[in-house]
Design a protein around this motif. Sequence first.
Motif, PDB file in Angstrom:
ATOM      1  N   LEU A  94       0.809  -1.215   0.000  1.00 57.63           N
ATOM      2  CA  LEU A  94       0.000   0.000   0.000  1.00 57.63           C
ATOM      3  C   LEU A  94       0.844   1.268   0.000  1.00 57.63           C
ATOM      4  N   GLY A  95       2.161   1.117   0.066  1.00 53.30           N
ATOM      5  CA  GLY A  95       3.031   2.279  -0.026  1.00 53.30           C
ATOM      6  C   GLY A  95       3.003   3.178   1.194  1.00 53.30           C
ATOM      7  N   ARG A  96       2.576   2.654   2.328  1.00 50.97           N
ATOM      8  CA  ARG A  96       2.541   3.446   3.556  1.00 50.97           C
ATOM      9  C   ARG A  96       2.542   2.501   4.744  1.00 50.97           C
ATOM     10  N   THR A  97       2.655   3.060   5.949  1.00 53.97           N
ATOM     11  CA  THR A  97       2.668   2.241   7.155  1.00 53.97           C
ATOM     12  C   THR A  97       1.480   2.588   8.051  1.00 53.97           C
ATOM     13  N   PHE A  98       1.244   1.694   9.020  1.00 51.08           N
ATOM     14  CA  PHE A  98       0.097   1.827   9.918  1.00 51.08           C
ATOM     15  C   PHE A  98       0.539   1.561  11.346  1.00 51.08           C
ATOM     16  N   ASP A  99      -0.207   2.135  12.285  1.00 51.28           N
ATOM     17  CA  ASP A  99       0.104   1.939  13.701  1.00 51.28           C
ATOM     18  C   ASP A  99      -0.374   0.591  14.225  1.00 51.28           C
ATOM     19  N   LEU A 100      -1.417   0.056  13.606  1.00 49.87           N
ATOM     20  CA  LEU A 100      -1.933  -1.253  13.996  1.00 49.87           C
ATOM     21  C   LEU A 100      -2.364  -1.996  12.742  1.00 49.87           C
ATOM     22  N   VAL A 101      -1.933  -3.246  12.632  1.00 43.11           N
ATOM     23  CA  VAL A 101      -2.428  -4.145  11.592  1.00 43.11           C
ATOM     24  C   VAL A 101      -3.216  -5.249  12.279  1.00 43.11           C
ATOM     25  N   VAL A 102      -4.370  -5.579  11.743  1.00 39.95           N
ATOM     26  CA  VAL A 102      -5.273  -6.576  12.313  1.00 39.95           C
ATOM     27  C   VAL A 102      -5.481  -7.698  11.297  1.00 39.95           C
ATOM     28  N   ILE A 103      -5.385  -8.943  11.770  1.00 41.40           N
ATOM     29  CA  ILE A 103      -5.800 -10.114  10.979  1.00 41.40           C
ATOM     30  C   ILE A 103      -6.724 -10.919  11.888  1.00 41.40           C
ATOM     31  N   ALA A 104      -8.016 -10.739  11.722  1.00 39.86           N
ATOM     32  CA  ALA A 104      -8.994 -11.262  12.676  1.00 39.86           C
ATOM     33  C   ALA A 104      -9.757 -12.459  12.113  1.00 39.86           C
ATOM     34  N   ALA A 105     -10.496 -13.117  13.016  1.00 37.20           N
ATOM     35  CA  ALA A 105     -11.500 -14.138  12.653  1.00 37.20           C
ATOM     36  C   ALA A 105     -10.910 -15.271  11.825  1.00 37.20           C
ATOM     37  N   ASN A 106      -9.722 -15.735  12.208  1.00 42.40           N
ATOM     38  CA  ASN A 106      -9.081 -16.869  11.529  1.00 42.40           C
ATOM     39  C   ASN A 106      -8.715 -16.595  10.077  1.00 42.40           C
ATOM     40  N   SER A 107      -8.691 -15.337   9.669  1.00 45.68           N
ATOM     41  CA  SER A 107      -8.392 -15.032   8.263  1.00 45.68           C
ATOM     42  C   SER A 107      -7.026 -15.565   7.845  1.00 45.68           C
ATOM     43  N   LEU A 108      -6.065 -15.568   8.755  1.00 48.29           N
ATOM     44  CA  LEU A 108      -4.729 -16.057   8.431  1.00 48.29           C
ATOM     45  C   LEU A 108      -4.751 -17.526   8.016  1.00 48.29           C
TER      46      LEU A 108
END
Length: 256
Positions: A94-108
């Motif tokens: 995405l060409g930018r950074t974030f303070d929090l990344v979330v991978i929820a609900a077993n998506s991984l």
Amino acid sequence: MDEPFYADAALYDRLFPGREESIGFYRAEADRQGGSVLELGAGTGQKLVPIAADGHAATGLELSPAMLAGARRRAADAGVEVTWVEGDMRAVDLGRTFDLVVIAANSLLHLHEVDDLVRCLRSVRRHLAPGGRLALDVFNPSVHLLARADGVRRRRDALTFTDPDRGVVHVDVAETYDAAAQVTRGTWFLSTDVEPDFLVVPLELRSVFPQELPVLLALAGLRLVDRFGDWSRGPFTAASPIQLCVCETDRAAAGG
């Protein structure tokens, strides 16, 4: 990803309406971190839209066009702005950074190969701002349940729901477990009393075992900071139903 399973966003939301305690956990993590939030595998925005409503700049990445359309509707209904991106969590840039990344609900767990899991987690690391964190949840595999995955079709009473058009919908599941791949291969059957098996879809999810997860994170330059066993931040034990993890960049790996 099992595309047919995610082809009807409204039906998905009725089948998996989202638990308030899980939404609350991720909202609290966003508030704790402050700043911007990226969710990978954002689905219909069950967690990200409330986070955006709390005032966080929010971006959601989702592979399924149908789920993404549902997420856009949810955000519009809530009157909040979210940046939605159609894309694969294994190859996001995405060409930018974030303070929090979330991978929820077993998506991984839709990623079955080790290489795909590590690619995804490395993408997370690239998108983390200094001091940023990753929060994710995956189920805690039970060897007893996996051993009972014998391919027999069984009713899941806890998943029964009411559809405004069809009425009461029952859910049956038949599963087998591929121990070599660590993948549970299931077929889900949705039925009403007058319309049996109106939807039959596959769903395959990988198991990530507790001792395996820190290794995968380390390969991606991340480290586990906390691992909880429930949404109230109780301690993780062998009997915990979930692995609820908070991770950060491994400074040693980042400097190497």
